[in-house]
Design an enzyme around this catalytic site. Sequence first.
Site, PDB file in Angstrom:
ATOM      1  N   HIS A  21       8.876   5.289  -4.351  1.00  0.00           N
ATOM      2  CA  HIS A  21       8.931   4.590  -5.637  1.00  0.00           C
ATOM      3  C   HIS A  21       7.901   5.235  -6.566  1.00  0.00           C
ATOM      4  CE1 HIS A  21       5.226   2.462  -4.674  1.00  0.00           C
ATOM      5  NE2 HIS A  21       5.760   1.972  -3.563  1.00  0.00           N
ATOM      6  N   CYS A 154      -1.535 -11.344   6.414  1.00  0.00           N
ATOM      7  CA  CYS A 154      -2.230 -10.137   5.961  1.00  0.00           C
ATOM      8  C   CYS A 154      -2.450 -10.266   4.449  1.00  0.00           C
ATOM      9  CB  CYS A 154      -1.378  -8.913   6.265  1.00  0.00           C
ATOM     10  SG  CYS A 154      -1.894  -7.459   5.341  1.00  0.00           S
ATOM     11  N   HIS A 157       0.020  -7.700   2.696  1.00  0.00           N
ATOM     12  CA  HIS A 157       1.465  -7.819   2.890  1.00  0.00           C
ATOM     13  C   HIS A 157       1.967  -9.249   2.907  1.00  0.00           C
ATOM     14  CE1 HIS A 157       0.689  -3.689   4.368  1.00  0.00           C
ATOM     15  NE2 HIS A 157       1.758  -3.490   3.643  1.00  0.00           N
ATOM     16  N   LYS A 308       1.265  -5.304  -7.479  1.00  0.00           N
ATOM     17  CA  LYS A 308       1.360  -3.926  -7.027  1.00  0.00           C
ATOM     18  C   LYS A 308       2.823  -3.544  -6.799  1.00  0.00           C
ATOM     19  CE  LYS A 308      -0.055  -0.712  -3.520  1.00  0.00           C
ATOM     20  NZ  LYS A 308      -0.100  -0.497  -2.100  1.00  0.00           N
ATOM     21  N   LYS A 311       7.454  -1.979  -1.940  1.00  0.00           N
ATOM     22  CA  LYS A 311       8.645  -2.544  -1.333  1.00  0.00           C
ATOM     23  C   LYS A 311       8.344  -3.961  -0.861  1.00  0.00           C
ATOM     24  CE  LYS A 311      12.747  -2.619   0.333  1.00  0.00           C
ATOM     25  NZ  LYS A 311      13.013  -2.371   1.731  1.00  0.00           N
TER      26      LYS A 311
HETATM   27  N1  MSP Z   1       0.706   6.575   5.368  1.00  0.00           N
HETATM   28  C1  MSP Z   1      -0.393   5.993   4.728  1.00  0.00           C
HETATM   29  C2  MSP Z   1      -1.329   7.044   4.205  1.00  0.00           C
HETATM   30  C3  MSP Z   1      -1.857   7.988   5.231  1.00  0.00           C
HETATM   31  S1  MSP Z   1      -2.811   9.242   4.528  1.00  0.00           S
HETATM   32  C4  MSP Z   1      -3.512   9.991   5.778  1.00  0.00           C
HETATM   33  C5  MSP Z   1       0.086   5.159   3.559  1.00  0.00           C
HETATM   34  N2  MSP Z   1       1.323   5.415   3.129  1.00  0.00           N
HETATM   35  S2  MSP Z   1       2.059   4.682   1.891  1.00  0.00           S
HETATM   36  O1  MSP Z   1       3.426   5.094   1.909  1.00  0.00           O
HETATM   37  O2  MSP Z   1       1.805   3.289   1.937  1.00  0.00           O
HETATM   38  O3  MSP Z   1       1.432   5.319   0.605  1.00  0.00           O
HETATM   39  C6  MSP Z   1       0.265   4.817   0.071  1.00  0.00           C
HETATM   40  C7  MSP Z   1      -0.107   5.648  -1.117  1.00  0.00           C
HETATM   41  O4  MSP Z   1       0.980   5.751  -2.043  1.00  0.00           O
HETATM   42  C8  MSP Z   1      -1.226   5.020  -1.932  1.00  0.00           C
HETATM   43  O5  MSP Z   1      -2.477   5.270  -1.384  1.00  0.00           O
HETATM   44  C9  MSP Z   1      -0.998   5.671  -3.262  1.00  0.00           C
HETATM   45  O6  MSP Z   1      -1.423   6.991  -3.215  1.00  0.00           O
HETATM   46  C10 MSP Z   1       0.522   5.629  -3.372  1.00  0.00           C
HETATM   47  N3  MSP Z   1       0.986   4.349  -3.870  1.00  0.00           N
HETATM   48  C11 MSP Z   1       1.870   3.515  -3.268  1.00  0.00           C
HETATM   49  N4  MSP Z   1       2.055   2.435  -4.089  1.00  0.00           N
HETATM   50  C12 MSP Z   1       1.327   2.570  -5.192  1.00  0.00           C
HETATM   51  C13 MSP Z   1       1.183   1.825  -6.365  1.00  0.00           C
HETATM   52  N5  MSP Z   1       1.821   0.699  -6.582  1.00  0.00           N
HETATM   53  N6  MSP Z   1       0.358   2.296  -7.307  1.00  0.00           N
HETATM   54  C14 MSP Z   1      -0.296   3.489  -7.160  1.00  0.00           C
HETATM   55  N7  MSP Z   1      -0.172   4.205  -6.064  1.00  0.00           N
HETATM   56  C15 MSP Z   1       0.585   3.759  -5.038  1.00  0.00           C
HETATM   57  O7  MSP Z   1      -0.663   4.340   3.086  1.00  0.00           O
END
Ligand code: MSP
Length: 689
Positions: A21, A154, A157, A308, A311
């Site tokens: 996304h 959590c 979540h 935020k 999903k």
């Molecule tokens: N897999 C772990 C990260 C491991 S790194 C060694 C993870 N994955 S995630 O799919 O949840 O992605 C998280 C990251 O996606 C956030 O830290 C950020 O970089 C980005 N974002 C996901 N949602 C976001 C927002 N709503 N806003 C900004 N960034 C976001 O955590």
Amino acid sequence: MTARRTLYQTTPIYYVNDVPHPGHAYTTIAADALARARRLSGHRVFFLTGTDEHGQNIERIAREKGKDTQAYCDEIAAVFKALWVRLDVEYDRFIRTTDEIHRRGVLELWRRMTAATAPDGQSAIYRGKYAGWYCPRCEAFKDEDELKEPGHLCPDHERPCEWTEEENYFFRLSAYSDWLKDEIESDRLLIEPAGRRNEVLSVIRQGLKDFSVSRARVKWGIPVPEEPAHVFYVWMDALSNYVTALGFADDAPEFREFWQKSDERLHFVGKEIIRFHCLYWPAMLRAADVATPTRVFAHGWLTKGGKKLSKTTGNVIDPDRLIDRYGADAFRYFFLREGSFGQDWDFTDEAFVSRYNSDLANDFGNLVSRALTMVARFNEGKVPPRPGSLDEGDVGLEVRFQSEKVDWDATGSSLVAAVFARYESLDYAGALSLLWSWVGQLNQRIVVQAPWEMAKDPGQRPELGQFLYRLLEAIRLIAVMAWPVMPKAGERVLAMMGLPPGPPAPDDLKWGRLVPGATLPPVEALFPRIEVTGVEPRAPREKKVSDPTERPAAAAPVPGTASAPSPAGPPAETTQAQPPASALITIDDFAKMELRVALVKSAEKIPGSKKLLKLQVDLGDETRQIVSGIADAYTPESLVGRKVVLVANLKPAKLMGVESFGMVLAASLDGKAVLCGFDADVPPGTKVK
Ligand code: MSP
């Protein structure tokens, strides 16, 4: 130019629990823009992104979808890659935690960690029992006081955590507290923004707990050699990607060059995963005797309706829909321009359309097409000769763009240096707003210079040529400086200026790269204006400029919405839409207004108008023409030498055929204007807030 540096930068690897996304795109675009800015400045950059594919959560989702877990991971990883292609993200490597190179790297890291002694003299890895509340979505244990009650939910979540007891391998994080504190306080590990650095230091002060690095009950992962029924804990597995991708297992040249010996090892992360990156990861590397990260930037969240984007919270936006509608450049521009990178900010479609129309269609797109159209009309479609020397006519453009000495923006550096310094500090909005202030100034220069008038006088041809060359050159440089954010548009502008196709090179940041005499191809609209019924722009969009070469960017209907173009706005001198009396603005809305002290240098009546005066006002570093409806209350003579408050960033408007570049503030008493003033002497140009 500073010395050539070797730089490594990464995004988090994203979970394949769902398709990407715009939150994922946000981090990735930001990292890509920095990588491009750095390459354009001549540095060597390795940019890594990828997917995090192991863990209980992903195993469960694949099962729920009735798919083989690996096949499911392959499918989602391909969707991430396809999105990065669409968004012009040029990474150097895409690592997947199911890759063989990764598995071997994790095992090598583990081998080194198990052999290590922690700073307290005990082994860095030990076997222990863990009991606690586990969130399978975060794949992390939660402290009891973090949970939302009732239901042990959590906090991120809002789903129940599970009480989990396991015998696991542990990493002795607690023994690394002093070392971590020292790394962070000395900025050897630079954590940005500063608020996040404080947050991490406060976590250390509260006492670090050891964490488990293996899981007994999870199957989808990399088995621990000593205990094949266990797999590595997802965070141990995931964090390792930053070195495994470079060939850590084989001590590959890329690993040595871009990790061990790199001038900077930078992780872009969202703020929710800062502890893993600033505490777990450096300590693990320290134990394994591997170089540690030098910089972690934790950016804010993209929210929608204040929540935020994720999903889990159910407020997802389809990135493909936005790209289909507005294009990849507009997508990249909007996300990097709209919010401040370190802060949370709320996404709205209205803001997107508004920025698109104002910044891209009106300001930048129009500037490019006006300049090129003038070259087509007044210089037979060829780049004019290069002016020989700096003179008054250049309005300091060359100086501002290239000189290291001019006190530009109080930083003492040129525009190029100022923009790249902002990119380096990940202040994308700052870099773009600086560039766009020049877009605005150039648009105004065209109006003031009125090249179409010069074109009527054959005696003025040399000056006209010089003006057009400098205008084109300034626009070319803006396009090159904006290229890290808008690569396609940047390259299209260069092509329309008759320059070779492909990405710009470091030398293109120098003044004077246009080729005199080159024939320009036909002018194309860069950002066709979007008209959306029901989504009204924030500010009046219609620009009324007497430039006969200006063509409003053509309107493009937005698929899926009513496409009837909205009627042209009322003339600036009559009315403008008023907000309802109850509408409140935020401090951010107010901050968009640029109010400045202006000294009236001359004033005269506008023939045929009872109310309007034409003023020339001094703003400290420039003189502007303003048309003001105060003639029934003030004589022109009484105004000269007086200081007034000017709305300095109002779009130019034409009143009774006269251009106005701002608006003077006044109260209205019985229909007569009463000017705002000051009770002490304030220099012209001072900001009013
Ligand atoms: N897999 C772990 C990260 C491991 S790194 C060694 C993870 N994955 S995630 O799919 O949840 O992605 C998280 C990251 O996606 C956030 O830290 C950020 O970089 C980005 N974002 C996901 N949602 C976001 C927002 N709503 N806003 C900004 N960034 C976001 O955590």
